[in-house]
Design an enzyme around this catalytic site. Structure first.
Site, PDB file in Angstrom:
ATOM      1  N   ASP A 124       1.007  -1.251   0.077  1.00 47.66           N
ATOM      2  CA  ASP A 124       0.494   0.036  -0.043  1.00 47.66           C
ATOM      3  C   ASP A 124       0.642   0.959   0.220  1.00 47.66           C
ATOM      4  O   ASP A 124       0.415   1.932  -0.363  1.00 47.66           O
ATOM      5  CB  ASP A 124      -0.989   0.227   0.976  1.00 47.66           C
ATOM      6  CG  ASP A 124      -1.602  -0.817   1.514  1.00 47.66           C
ATOM      7  OD1 ASP A 124      -2.156  -1.937  -0.125  1.00 47.66           O
ATOM      8  OD2 ASP A 124      -2.653  -1.557   2.558  1.00 47.66           O
ATOM      9  N   ARG A 281     -21.093  -4.023 -25.584  1.00 43.26           N
ATOM     10  CA  ARG A 281     -21.686  -4.156 -23.567  1.00 43.26           C
ATOM     11  C   ARG A 281     -20.315  -4.855 -22.599  1.00 43.26           C
ATOM     12  O   ARG A 281     -20.280  -5.573 -22.397  1.00 43.26           O
ATOM     13  CB  ARG A 281     -22.145  -5.840 -23.717  1.00 43.26           C
ATOM     14  CG  ARG A 281     -23.980  -5.242 -24.312  1.00 43.26           C
ATOM     15  CD  ARG A 281     -24.878  -6.401 -24.331  1.00 43.26           C
ATOM     16  NE  ARG A 281     -25.596  -6.013 -22.871  1.00 43.26           N
ATOM     17  CZ  ARG A 281     -25.689  -5.180 -22.044  1.00 43.26           C
ATOM     18  NH1 ARG A 281     -26.259  -3.844 -22.365  1.00 43.26           N
ATOM     19  NH2 ARG A 281     -26.263  -5.999 -20.947  1.00 43.26           N
ATOM     20  N   LEU A 291      -3.078 -11.117  -6.357  1.00 47.47           N
ATOM     21  CA  LEU A 291      -1.537 -11.712  -7.212  1.00 47.47           C
ATOM     22  C   LEU A 291      -1.043 -10.081  -7.081  1.00 47.47           C
ATOM     23  O   LEU A 291       0.238 -10.130  -8.230  1.00 47.47           O
ATOM     24  CB  LEU A 291      -1.995 -11.131  -8.933  1.00 47.47           C
ATOM     25  CG  LEU A 291      -2.789 -12.933  -9.338  1.00 47.47           C
ATOM     26  CD1 LEU A 291      -3.677 -12.673 -11.086  1.00 47.47           C
ATOM     27  CD2 LEU A 291      -2.126 -14.246  -9.687  1.00 47.47           C
TER      28      LEU A 291
HETATM   29  O1  F6P Z   1      -2.245  -3.368   3.167  1.00 47.65           O
HETATM   30  C1  F6P Z   1      -1.732  -4.803   1.764  1.00 47.65           C
HETATM   31  C2  F6P Z   1      -3.332  -5.192   1.410  1.00 47.65           C
HETATM   32  O2  F6P Z   1      -3.433  -6.180   0.548  1.00 47.65           O
HETATM   33  C3  F6P Z   1      -4.375  -4.199   1.207  1.00 47.65           C
HETATM   34  O3  F6P Z   1      -3.935  -3.721  -0.154  1.00 47.65           O
HETATM   35  C4  F6P Z   1      -5.704  -4.922   0.834  1.00 47.65           C
HETATM   36  O4  F6P Z   1      -6.841  -4.350   1.296  1.00 47.65           O
HETATM   37  C5  F6P Z   1      -5.536  -6.100   2.276  1.00 47.65           C
HETATM   38  O5  F6P Z   1      -4.150  -6.272   2.652  1.00 47.65           O
HETATM   39  C6  F6P Z   1      -6.259  -7.598   2.363  1.00 47.65           C
HETATM   40  O6  F6P Z   1      -5.965  -8.530   3.035  1.00 47.65           O
HETATM   41  P1  F6P Z   1      -6.303  -9.408   3.627  1.00 47.65           P
HETATM   42  O7  F6P Z   1      -4.629  -9.749   3.531  1.00 47.65           O
HETATM   43  O8  F6P Z   1      -6.490  -9.963   4.551  1.00 47.65           O
HETATM   44  O9  F6P Z   1      -7.276  -9.742   2.870  1.00 47.65           O
END
Ligand code: F6P
Length: 401
Positions: A124, A281, A291
């Protein structure tokens, strides 16, 4: 022999094993044993597990984490902090290296008597601070230039968007409108990386999505090109500031509602609004989800992560604590350094304030990256690549033959 403890918490990334590799290499050089706690903070609880790890056990080109991970929140477990401190001390650990995102690192200050140098990780890119406000961005003042794991995920976003390796080929071949969803929680860094894959439009959570404006843009671009790629961050918000799509019922241990799926929502909306006008569509959502986080690290990510692992051990060896190893930019290069943990802004409850995408890196009118944004990505992704295109065909109507 002195001992260093390490754990990986929160979502996995491609840069965790190289970080651990760097820790082990430097630890061995300085004559420390490394204890790896298994499954994040769960590893330091009374029910936890640990293992002695050595550098030759760790393949830095393998994604995920040899130590496994979890979103265990010590503060939510009765006596969690006390158990953690007791167990870390019971194993005679001289210095501790938690590797994690904002949630994992927020825990560190609560471990009284444990000397820690943290290392960040998250695709993130939301741990750290932006360069001070102003017309000119001073990139050298960004604290934690990028969070390990982000470089690989950003490269993948660019790749999956592009004509060279991504959805652009099917968008071209089938005259599609594709909405490609990036992860990233409420920060737009990862979505912004789609600029390197030449997305037509990018939607980031830092700027509210106004549907009418998007419809108009898609209409014009499709009439012109017969294909549109929109990259959007999972945490995109509407004009009311609310996240467009989240799963109310699905909350992780850190209290975050599960995101993911907003691309479906936008694809359906655009289809309802434009299918007739555009006589198609082919409004398709593509949601790569994990991924983005899987697989081998990019060379940039791997090498920086190894350097950060080494830096954290050096700090501990010199008696430091309450610090975070992080990358800073010097000219065109990124170097591993460290800052006091208190440098990072915190909320009243002690948790870290997530870093938003720098507003100077995005043009909300055009829904695309700015020159300042491209300059940000250069040490991470290299120079902006040329957009590959198939040769232009000189098409004629059969009826004119
Ligand atoms: O914080 C990292 C992240 O990959 C986010 O981008 C995403 O929303 C979240 O973790 C997904 O969480 P989890 O691994 O619990 O499915």
């Amino acid at each position: 022999m002195k001992r260093i403890g390490v754990l990986t918490g929160g979502g996995d990334t491609s840069a965790l094993n190289p970080t651990i590799k760097g820790i082990c290499l430097k630890a061995e050089e300085l004559d420390y044993e490394v204890i790896g706690f298994i499954r994040g903070w769960a590893g330091v609880l009374d029910s936890g597990e640990y293992a002695v790890i050595k550098s030759d056990m760790i393949d830095p080109d393998l994604g995920g984490t040899i130590l496994k991970t979890s979103r265990t929140k010590l503060g939510k477990i009765e006596g969690g902090y006390e158990q953690a401190v007791k167990n870390i001390q019971r194993l005679d650990i001289d210095g501790f290296i938690p590797i994690g995102g904002d949630d994992t690192l927020s825990v560190v200050g609560q471990l009284q008597g444990v000397r820690s140098v943290a290392i960040t990780k998250t695709i993130d890119n939301d741990v750290g601070t932006n360069a001070p406000d102003g017309d000119v961005v001073n990139y050298e003042e960004i604290i934690n230039y990028y969070t390990p794991g982000f470089a690989t995920a950003a490269a993948r976003v660019a790749e999956f968007t592009s004509m060279a390796r991504g959805v652009r080929t099917t968008a071209y071949s089938h005259d599609r409108i594709i909405i490609l969803e990036a992860m990233g929680m409420s920060a737009g860094w990862l979505g912004l990386a789609a600029a390197y894959g030449h997305a037509d439009f990018i939607i980031v959570p830092e700027y509210a999505l106004v549907m009418d404006e998007l419809e108009q843009k898609v209409l014009e671009r499709y009439e012109q090109n017969k294909e549109v790629i929109i990259a959007m961050s999972e945490g995109a918000v509407g004009p009311d500031g609310k996240i467009l799509h989240e799963d109310e019922a699905n909350v992780d241990a850190f209290g975050h509602k599960k995101l993911g799926g907003v691309a479906e929502f936008v694809a359906q909306h655009l289809k309802d609004a434009l299918a007739e006008k555009l006589q198609t569509r082919n409004f398709n959502a593509v949601i790569p989800s994990y991924l983005w986080r899987c697989g081998a690290p990019s060379a940039v990510d791997r090498d920086n992560a190894i350097a950060l692992g080494k830096k954290a051990v050096e700090d501990l060896d010199q008696g430091a604590g309450g610090r975070m190893a992080c990358l800073v930019r010097k000219g065109d290069d990124l170097v591993a350094t460290s800052v006091a943990f208190d440098t990072l802004p915190r909320k009243e409850n002690g948790s870290l304030v997530p870093r938003k995408m720098d507003a100077r890196f995005f043009d909300p009118e055009k829904m695309c990256i700015t020159d300042a944004g491209v300059k940000y990505f250069e040490p991470i992704l290299g120079p902006m690549p040329e957009a590959r295109r198939p040769a232009k065909l000189d098409t004629k109507k059969i009826t004119d033959a």
